[in-house]
Design an enzyme around this catalytic site. Sequence first.
Site, PDB file in Angstrom:
ATOM      1  N   ASP A 310     -18.794   1.414  -3.832  1.00 18.60           N
ATOM      2  CA  ASP A 310     -18.653   0.684  -2.583  1.00 18.60           C
ATOM      3  C   ASP A 310     -18.060  -0.689  -2.920  1.00 18.60           C
ATOM      4  O   ASP A 310     -18.099  -1.119  -4.080  1.00 18.60           O
ATOM      5  CB  ASP A 310     -20.026   0.537  -1.923  1.00 18.60           C
ATOM      6  CG  ASP A 310     -19.990  -0.353  -0.701  1.00 18.60           C
ATOM      7  OD1 ASP A 310     -19.108  -0.157   0.150  1.00 18.60           O
ATOM      8  OD2 ASP A 310     -20.829  -1.264  -0.610  1.00 18.60           O
ATOM      9  N   ASP A 505     -24.784  -0.361  -1.559  1.00 20.48           N
ATOM     10  CA  ASP A 505     -25.938  -1.207  -1.242  1.00 20.48           C
ATOM     11  C   ASP A 505     -26.272  -1.272   0.238  1.00 20.48           C
ATOM     12  O   ASP A 505     -27.307  -1.811   0.609  1.00 20.48           O
ATOM     13  CB  ASP A 505     -25.710  -2.631  -1.755  1.00 20.48           C
ATOM     14  CG  ASP A 505     -24.765  -3.417  -0.852  1.00 20.48           C
ATOM     15  OD1 ASP A 505     -23.805  -2.808  -0.332  1.00 20.48           O
ATOM     16  OD2 ASP A 505     -24.980  -4.631  -0.673  1.00 20.48           O
ATOM     17  N   ASP A 509     -23.982   3.270   3.140  1.00 20.71           N
ATOM     18  CA  ASP A 509     -23.807   3.996   1.882  1.00 20.71           C
ATOM     19  C   ASP A 509     -24.890   5.043   1.660  1.00 20.71           C
ATOM     20  O   ASP A 509     -24.740   5.919   0.800  1.00 20.71           O
ATOM     21  CB  ASP A 509     -23.830   3.014   0.699  1.00 20.71           C
ATOM     22  CG  ASP A 509     -22.722   1.984   0.775  1.00 20.71           C
ATOM     23  OD1 ASP A 509     -21.592   2.371   1.101  1.00 20.71           O
ATOM     24  OD2 ASP A 509     -22.994   0.799   0.510  1.00 20.71           O
TER      25      ASP A 509
END
Length: 625
Positions: A310, A505, A509
Site C-alpha cells: 500500500d 495499514d 487494506d
Amino acid sequence: MTAPFQDRVNTALVAIALAGLGVGLALSLTGRAWAADAVWIAGVLPVLAALLVEIVRSLRAGEVGLDIVAALSMTAALVFGETLAAAVVALMYSGGTFLETFAEGRARREMSALLARVPRTATRHRNGALDEVPLEEIEPGDLLLIRQGDVAPVDGTLASARAVLDLSALTGESLPARLEREAEVMSGATNAGEAFDLRATRRAADSTYAGIVRLVEAAQKSKAPMARLADRYSLAFLVVTVVLATAAWWFTGDPIRAVAVLVVATPCPLILAVPVALVAGLSRAAHFGVLIKGAKPLEALARINTLILDKTGTLTDGRPKIVSIERHGTLDENEVLYYAAALDQASKHPIAQAIVADARTRGMNLPVPEDLVETAGEGVAGTVDGRRVVVGGIGFVTRQAAPPDWDRHIREPGSVIVAVSVDGVLAGHLALADALREGTADLLAGLRENGIERILLATGDRRAVAEAVTEGLGLDAVRSDLSPDQKVLLVLSERKNGPVMMVGDGVNDAPALAAADVGVAMGARGAAASAEAADVVLLVDHLNRLLPGLEVARGARRIAVESVVAGIGLSIAGMIAAAFGYLTPVQGALLQEVIDVAVILNALRALKITPRAEPSAPNAKGQGQ
C-alpha cells in the site's frame, strides 16, 4: 471446534498422559504391575480417542498426516501388551500437539475491531431537534449531523456548503479531501473539519463501510490454506513406517517387532521439531517488533516471492510534511513559515498541524494569534505580532491579496499548496506532500536479495501521485485508483506467480490483507481492522522491520527442515534396528526420546537467528529506538 476449547482439550490430554505415565511408573516400581498397566491404559485411551477423532476429520478434508502413525503405534502397543511404550508415545504425541497449538495461538480472530469503529448511533435532525438514534433506524433521506472527529455512519450527500474529510482509512489518500454541497460522502470517512450535515442515501447495512467488513470476512473464508511443513513430509514417512512394520512382522512372525517399529516412528521429529523451531522463530521475530500470529503464517512468510505494498502510511509516512517553501515578497522562507505556523495554531486541520509541527521542530517560538476567523476547508485569517495574516488554499488567500504571476508555479503531483499573505501582500507559499519513508529504496533492495521476485504498489490514490512518489524505486508495477475489492482481485491475480504478501495499514487494506497468503499490517498507527485481518503486525511504525521478519521466518523454516531431515534419518535407522529385533518397544520409545531431544535442541537455534539487516531493537513498550 473453537480455538479456546481446543486449547483446553490439548492441555487436558497432556495432563492425563503425564499423570498416567508418572503414576504407572510409581506403581510398577512398587511391584504392582497389573495396576501400572491399568493406569497406563487409562492414560493412553483419552489421547487415542482424541487422535482418532482428528484422523476422521482430516480424512474427510482429504488430508493424510502423521496422526495415523501415532494411532497405529498406540493401538498396536495396547493390543500386544506393551502398555508402557503406549504411555510414552501418548505423552510425547499429546505434548507435541499442545506445543503446536501454542505456536499457532489464535491466528484468526473476529473482526470486532473493524465493527467497533463504526458508530452504533447517529445524531439525526428531527422536528427542529437533534436525536441520538441507533444506526439501524437511519433511513435514506434522513438528515444527520456529523460533528468534528465523527465517523460518517452511512453513505450520503453533503447537505452543508462544504466539509473537510479524512478518507485515508478508506482510499489510502493521506491528504484531507475538501467537498462541496451535494458531494458524495462515504461511510467510514472521518470529519476533519467543522461539523456538517449529511443526507443519508443508504442504510448502514448497505453502505461502503459495511461492504468492507463483508469483503474481509469473505476473503478470510476463501483464503487458500497453506499446508503445514510437517504435512508435506508425512505421507512418505507413513508409507515407510507401515512397510517396515509389516515386513518385520511378516518375515519374523513376531508382532512385537512391528510394534517396536511403530513406536520408534512416533512421536517422530515431524511432530516436535517443526513446532519448536517455528515457536522459536515467532519469539525471535517479536524481538524485532514483528508479531507473527502463529506457525502457519511464519511458514507462509518464509515462502513469499511476491510483495504488494500500500502507499499511504505504508510506503509513505502517511502524514503531510513541508517539502519546500517559496517566497514571493520581502519576507524570507523562515518568516513565511513563522507567520503561517503562528496563525495555524488555532486550526485543527491536519495540514495546519503539520505546518505548526515543522515550525516547532525548527525551534521557532510561536506567538498567540488574535482576531481569528477560520473558514472550514479553506483557510484561516487573523493577526500575528500586529500584522494581518491569511493562510490557506491559493484561491482563498489570493482573493484577499494581490497575487503574483501564479502561472509559473508548478504544482507537483501529490502536493498541497498553502499560500501565505501578510498585510494584504502575498508573502509566499508552502508545498506539503506525503513523502516516502526514509530508507525505502534500500529496504526494497534488501527484500529482493532475500528472494522477493516481484514488488508492486497498490493504492487508492491517483496514478499521477502514485507514480511521482515511487519514481526511481524500480517497482515491477504500480496499480492506482483501486477500491478495496480491486485490491483483493490484484492479490488473487498475483498468486499465479507464487505466494503473495500484502502490506497495508488502512481499513481499505483489510480485505486484501485477509486474502493474501501473508497479510502484514502497520500496527503502530494503522487501523485496528487491518491489524485484525493481517497475519503479521509490525509493532513499530517502521517498514524496515519487514526485512528482519522475513529473514527470521526463512531462517526458522530452514532450521525446522534441517531438524526434520536429521531426525527422520535417525528414526529410520532406529526403525530398521527394531525390525531386526535389536530394540524392544520400550527401548525404541526411549531411543526416539533421545532423537526428539536432539532435534528439539537443534530447533531452538532459531532463537539465535541474527538478520543481516538488523534494525534497532524495540524497547519494552514496543517502540523503535
